[in-house]
Scaffold this motif. Structure first.
Motif, PDB file in Angstrom:
ATOM      1  N   UNK A 120      86.928  23.951  58.959  1.00 53.20           N
ATOM      2  CA  UNK A 120      88.024  24.931  58.959  1.00 53.20           C
ATOM      3  C   UNK A 120      88.325  25.403  60.376  1.00 53.20           C
ATOM      4  N   UNK A 121      87.285  25.626  61.170  1.00 54.52           N
ATOM      5  CA  UNK A 121      87.480  26.076  62.548  1.00 54.52           C
ATOM      6  C   UNK A 121      88.165  24.996  63.385  1.00 54.52           C
ATOM      7  N   UNK A 122      87.717  23.756  63.223  1.00 59.05           N
ATOM      8  CA  UNK A 122      88.329  22.643  63.958  1.00 59.05           C
ATOM      9  C   UNK A 122      89.798  22.500  63.567  1.00 59.05           C
ATOM     10  N   UNK A 123      90.078  22.508  62.272  1.00 56.77           N
ATOM     11  CA  UNK A 123      91.450  22.366  61.792  1.00 56.77           C
ATOM     12  C   UNK A 123      92.347  23.480  62.319  1.00 56.77           C
ATOM     13  N   UNK A 124      91.793  24.695  62.432  1.00 59.11           N
ATOM     14  CA  UNK A 124      92.614  25.833  62.864  1.00 59.11           C
ATOM     15  C   UNK A 124      93.117  25.678  64.292  1.00 59.11           C
ATOM     16  N   UNK A 125      92.451  24.835  65.076  1.00 61.47           N
ATOM     17  CA  UNK A 125      92.861  24.597  66.457  1.00 61.47           C
ATOM     18  C   UNK A 125      93.772  23.386  66.594  1.00 61.47           C
ATOM     19  N   UNK A 126      94.053  22.718  65.479  1.00 59.70           N
ATOM     20  CA  UNK A 126      94.833  21.496  65.548  1.00 59.70           C
ATOM     21  C   UNK A 126      94.023  20.320  66.053  1.00 59.70           C
ATOM     22  N   UNK A 127      92.699  20.465  66.059  1.00 66.17           N
ATOM     23  CA  UNK A 127      91.810  19.386  66.477  1.00 66.17           C
ATOM     24  C   UNK A 127      91.424  18.544  65.260  1.00 66.17           C
ATOM     25  N   UNK A 128      90.640  17.492  65.480  1.00 60.96           N
ATOM     26  CA  UNK A 128      90.316  16.551  64.405  1.00 60.96           C
ATOM     27  C   UNK A 128      88.806  16.465  64.211  1.00 60.96           C
ATOM     28  N   UNK A 129      88.314  16.748  63.001  1.00 61.99           N
ATOM     29  CA  UNK A 129      86.880  16.588  62.739  1.00 61.99           C
ATOM     30  C   UNK A 129      86.502  15.113  62.658  1.00 61.99           C
ATOM     31  N   UNK A 130      85.367  14.761  63.248  1.00 65.12           N
ATOM     32  CA  UNK A 130      84.769  13.440  63.068  1.00 65.12           C
ATOM     33  C   UNK A 130      83.313  13.681  62.690  1.00 65.12           C
ATOM     34  N   UNK A 131      82.860  13.041  61.618  1.00 71.10           N
ATOM     35  CA  UNK A 131      81.602  13.434  61.001  1.00 71.10           C
ATOM     36  C   UNK A 131      80.451  12.497  61.344  1.00 71.10           C
ATOM     37  N   UNK A 132      79.305  13.117  61.639  1.00 62.54           N
ATOM     38  CA  UNK A 132      78.046  12.394  61.787  1.00 62.54           C
ATOM     39  C   UNK A 132      77.194  12.685  60.558  1.00 62.54           C
ATOM     40  N   UNK A 133      76.392  11.709  60.159  1.00 60.98           N
ATOM     41  CA  UNK A 133      75.499  11.908  59.023  1.00 60.98           C
ATOM     42  C   UNK A 133      74.326  12.799  59.432  1.00 60.98           C
ATOM     43  N   UNK A 134      73.561  13.222  58.446  1.00 58.76           N
ATOM     44  CA  UNK A 134      72.412  14.084  58.692  1.00 58.76           C
ATOM     45  C   UNK A 134      71.123  13.316  58.418  1.00 58.76           C
ATOM     46  N   UNK A 135      70.043  13.843  58.933  1.00 62.55           N
ATOM     47  CA  UNK A 135      68.723  13.280  58.697  1.00 62.55           C
ATOM     48  C   UNK A 135      68.235  13.714  57.314  1.00 62.55           C
ATOM     49  N   UNK A 136      67.660  12.790  56.552  1.00 56.23           N
ATOM     50  CA  UNK A 136      67.273  13.103  55.187  1.00 56.23           C
ATOM     51  C   UNK A 136      66.153  14.101  55.076  1.00 56.23           C
ATOM     52  N   UNK A 137      65.280  14.185  56.080  1.00 54.04           N
ATOM     53  CA  UNK A 137      64.163  15.118  56.021  1.00 54.04           C
ATOM     54  C   UNK A 137      64.554  16.504  56.512  1.00 54.04           C
ATOM     55  N   UNK A 138      65.161  16.578  57.689  1.00 50.28           N
ATOM     56  CA  UNK A 138      65.529  17.886  58.247  1.00 50.28           C
ATOM     57  C   UNK A 138      66.810  18.436  57.634  1.00 50.28           C
ATOM     58  N   UNK A 139      67.690  17.539  57.153  1.00 52.13           N
ATOM     59  CA  UNK A 139      69.001  17.872  56.594  1.00 52.13           C
ATOM     60  C   UNK A 139      69.971  18.361  57.671  1.00 52.13           C
ATOM     61  N   UNK A 140      69.602  18.164  58.915  1.00 51.12           N
ATOM     62  CA  UNK A 140      70.415  18.550  60.066  1.00 51.12           C
ATOM     63  C   UNK A 140      71.005  17.305  60.708  1.00 51.12           C
TER      64      UNK A 140
END
Length: 362
Positions: free
Chosen positions: A87-107
């Motif tokens: 939501x924050x990225x979209x509000x600036x007119x920028x574009x989200x690009x997603x990285x996956x998370x680690x299965x153990x840390x969930x980060x």
């Protein structure tokens, strides 16, 4: 999931005195309480600057703007954190690009982040310290430096988490905090802040929170907004900041109690081991989330999925991310379920929750 009234009752006298102080003064926006809280919170985080804002989502957006993100820029982030970063990225007119998370840390998974940064030319990365757990900031900041991108920490669930003598918010170029009432440091309504060691970022965020003014009615920066922390909330936060560490210690003690007491073959527990995890949420994993939630509800125990729909699969984005594959994120979003974990709970409360989990299916 929370008993905010009980928690606030413990400091009711101090809260009443703080609110009365503001009412007696008759100044409600950007006054001495905000200035004092900014100084105190910056010192707590180990940063020279803090800028009080109206919400955590605004804090993310203005932190991004503060590090130079604008329309058309790409921002790397995770998709399992409730959509606030998106939501924050979209509000600036920028574009989200997603990285996956680690299965153990969930980060955020540093290996996948490296791939995303190389492939997209992102200008910045949002690193979310989810559930109270501090991400691997040494690795992430090293990757960011190599790729020439700015780092914004999302600390909305990690107030006070620390590692190697540093606290959440002090690792990146800027960091965003939410003080929503359920947070480890919560106001009596919406509130947020950006912290940073960079005076230029702090000045930019300070201007952007009030229309982009450099002085009254003179707009020096584009894309400003009205996002000011009010005096009443600042006064409340000053009271509660003095109890943040004690509240975090209680959350961590409850998490450790769960870790010792819950033993169910169909329930995977999170690792809450040290000061780098302040147990904002105690999120377990199970392949039958609906079944466990229904069982707990029947035993008078609340639960909630944090968070069930990954950002790239939200209905509002349609097929925009049809080609995006985040297998770990998608699995975790199907399986995650949070158990009650807040400072108002007694050991007996935690034991009752653990007993309810353990008797599932018995």
């Amino acid at each position: 999931m929370n008993d905010l009234a009980a928690q606030d009752r413990e400091v009711a006298g101090e809260l009443a005195a703080a609110l009365s102080r503001v009412l007696d003064r008759g100044r409600y926006v950007l006054g001495p309480e905000v200035s004092a809280f900014e100084q105190e919170f910056a010192a707590y985080c180990g940063t020279p600057h803090a800028v009080g804002l109206a919400s955590g989502t605004d804090a993310l957006a203005l932190a991004l703007a503060g590090v130079g993100v604008g329309p058309g820029d790409r921002v790397a982030l995770v998709a399992n954190a409730g959509g606030y970063g998106t939501a924050a990225v979209d509000s600036l007119g920028a574009m989200p690009v997603y990285a996956d998370v680690d299965g153990e840390s969930r980060l955020i998974d540093p290996t996948d982040l490296d791939r995303v940064l190389a492939a997209t030319g992102a200008r910045a990365v949002i690193v979310t310290h989810l559930y109270g757990a501090l991400a691997d900031m040494a690795t992430v900041t090293g990757l960011a430096a190599r790729h020439g991108v700015k780092v914004v920490e999302d600390c909305a669930q990690a107030h006070g988490a620390g590692r190697d003598g540093r606290r959440a918010g002090s690792f990146g170029d800027a960091a965003a905090f939410s003080f929503y009432p359920t947070k480890n440091l919560g106001a009596l309504g919406d509130a947020g802040a950006v912290v940073t060691a960079d005076p230029t970022i702090a000045e930019r965020v300070t201007r952007l929170r009030q229309y982009g003014w450099d002085r009254k009615y003179r707009v020096a920066l584009p894309h400003g907004r009205n996002s000011r922390l009010d005096e009443l909330q600042a006064a409340v936060l000053r009271v509660k900041l003095t109890r943040l560490d004690a509240g975090n210690a209680r959350r961590s003690a409850l998490a450790r109690r769960y870790g010792s007491a819950i033993a169910h073959p169909k329930v995977e527990l999170p690792a809450v081991t040290g000061p780098d995890h302040v147990a904002h949420l105690y999120a377990v994993l199970t392949e039958d989330r609906a079944g466990l939630a229904a069982h707990l509800r029947a035993h008078g125990v609340a639960s909630e999925a944090h968070f069930p729909i990954p950002d790239h699969r939200q209905p509002a984005v349609g097929d925009r991310y049809a080609g995006t594959s985040l297998p770990v994120t998608e699995r975790l979003c199907r399986q995650v379920l949070s158990l009650p974990c807040h400072p108002g709970m007694s050991d007996a409360d935690a034991d009752r929750v653990a007993d309810a989990v353990n008797c599932w299916g018995a």
